[in-house]
Design a protein around this motif. Sequence first.
Motif, short mmCIF file in Angstrom:
data_model
loop_
_atom_site.label_atom_id
_atom_site.label_comp_id
_atom_site.label_asym_id
_atom_site.label_seq_id
_atom_site.Cartn_x
_atom_site.Cartn_y
_atom_site.Cartn_z
N GLN A 48 -13.76 12.14 -0.68
CA GLN A 48 -13.57 11.43 0.58
C GLN A 48 -14.91 11.12 1.25
N GLY A 49 -15.85 12.06 1.18
CA GLY A 49 -17.17 11.82 1.76
C GLY A 49 -17.88 10.65 1.10
N GLY A 50 -17.70 10.51 -0.20
CA GLY A 50 -18.28 9.38 -0.92
C GLY A 50 -17.67 8.06 -0.50
N LEU A 51 -16.35 8.07 -0.30
CA LEU A 51 -15.68 6.85 0.17
C LEU A 51 -16.23 6.43 1.53
N ILE A 52 -16.42 7.40 2.40
CA ILE A 52 -16.99 7.12 3.72
C ILE A 52 -18.41 6.58 3.58
N GLU A 53 -19.19 7.21 2.72
CA GLU A 53 -20.57 6.78 2.50
C GLU A 53 -20.64 5.31 2.04
N TYR A 54 -19.69 4.90 1.19
CA TYR A 54 -19.67 3.53 0.69
C TYR A 54 -18.85 2.59 1.58
N GLY A 55 -18.26 3.12 2.65
CA GLY A 55 -17.54 2.28 3.60
C GLY A 55 -16.23 1.71 3.08
N VAL A 56 -15.54 2.48 2.22
CA VAL A 56 -14.27 2.03 1.66
C VAL A 56 -13.21 3.11 1.87
N SER A 57 -11.95 2.72 1.81
CA SER A 57 -10.87 3.70 1.95
C SER A 57 -10.39 4.20 0.59
N GLU A 58 -10.70 3.45 -0.47
CA GLU A 58 -10.34 3.88 -1.82
C GLU A 58 -11.24 3.18 -2.83
N THR A 59 -11.27 3.70 -4.03
CA THR A 59 -12.06 3.10 -5.11
C THR A 59 -11.26 1.97 -5.76
N LEU A 60 -11.95 1.18 -6.57
CA LEU A 60 -11.25 0.16 -7.34
C LEU A 60 -10.30 0.80 -8.34
N GLY A 61 -10.66 1.99 -8.84
CA GLY A 61 -9.77 2.72 -9.73
C GLY A 61 -8.45 3.07 -9.06
N ALA A 62 -8.52 3.50 -7.81
CA ALA A 62 -7.30 3.83 -7.06
C ALA A 62 -6.45 2.58 -6.85
N GLU A 63 -7.10 1.43 -6.61
CA GLU A 63 -6.36 0.18 -6.46
C GLU A 63 -5.60 -0.15 -7.75
N ILE A 64 -6.27 0.00 -8.88
CA ILE A 64 -5.65 -0.29 -10.18
C ILE A 64 -4.48 0.67 -10.42
N CYS A 65 -4.67 1.93 -10.07
CA CYS A 65 -3.58 2.90 -10.24
C CYS A 65 -2.35 2.49 -9.45
N ARG A 66 -2.55 2.10 -8.22
CA ARG A 66 -1.43 1.67 -7.38
C ARG A 66 -0.74 0.45 -7.99
N GLU A 67 -1.55 -0.51 -8.45
CA GLU A 67 -1.03 -1.73 -9.06
C GLU A 67 -0.21 -1.44 -10.32
N LEU A 68 -0.71 -0.50 -11.16
CA LEU A 68 -0.05 -0.21 -12.43
C LEU A 68 0.98 0.92 -12.33
N GLY A 69 1.06 1.57 -11.17
CA GLY A 69 2.01 2.67 -11.01
C GLY A 69 1.63 3.92 -11.78
N ILE A 70 0.30 4.17 -11.88
CA ILE A 70 -0.16 5.39 -12.55
C ILE A 70 -0.88 6.29 -11.55
N THR A 71 -1.22 7.48 -11.96
CA THR A 71 -1.80 8.49 -11.08
C THR A 71 -3.31 8.28 -10.87
N SER A 72 -3.74 8.49 -9.65
CA SER A 72 -5.16 8.42 -9.28
C SER A 72 -5.60 9.81 -8.82
N ARG A 73 -6.80 10.24 -9.24
CA ARG A 73 -7.30 11.55 -8.81
C ARG A 73 -8.79 11.47 -8.54
N LEU A 74 -9.20 11.88 -7.34
CA LEU A 74 -10.62 12.05 -7.03
C LEU A 74 -10.98 13.48 -7.42
N CYS A 75 -11.93 13.63 -8.35
CA CYS A 75 -12.22 14.95 -8.92
C CYS A 75 -13.40 15.66 -8.29
N ASP A 76 -14.04 15.06 -7.31
CA ASP A 76 -15.20 15.71 -6.70
C ASP A 76 -14.84 16.33 -5.35
N GLU A 77 -13.53 16.51 -5.11
CA GLU A 77 -13.05 17.16 -3.87
C GLU A 77 -13.08 18.67 -4.09
#
Length: 173
Positions: A48-77
């Motif tokens: 989450q801190g990285g998302l804030i640093e880059y000024g986004v609410s989610e990564t492009l990977g998370a967008e693709i996961c939502r679009e394809l109906g698959i699981t998204s995981r941020l592993c540096d939490e």
Amino acid sequence: MKKVVLIGTDHSYQCGTRGGRAAADFRDALRSLAVAESAKAIAEEMCQGGLIEYGVSETLGAEICRELGITSRLCDEIPGGREALPLYKGVLFEFVCGGGMSAQDVFQANQNAKFEFRQRAREQFWLTEILQLNMWPLIFICGADHYSYLDRIFSDNHLTVVPGHLDWKPNCP
């Protein structure tokens, strides 16, 4: 088979904050890989801190996961932050990294050793995260500087690593 498609890139591409067509190109490349590999999840070196640093609410990977109906995981939490990792402090850390040395000529070498030690602890944490996620095939997105080490530790832990991109940049095949 526990298959991991490994993608190294710059975090600004991962977050879609580079100008021009970079975000669309990364999104398209990632979507194509996810579909071609029948990925069940996309896991990422991000928090989450990285998302804030880059000024986004989610990564492009998370967008693709939502679009394809698959699981998204941020592993540096990391619960409690990076400093909470067992290897970040304590007698072993200070011994291995030369704690207490004060000679000016070894200062930079000491700092570099500490940085590398911390990086390896984080990478082990990411491995634990994807093993606990236990969804295969999986795409893992990381900073390009982590690619080679992750390739090795994933393989050492009986994961089949498929090279996605060593260092994705726009116009990568």
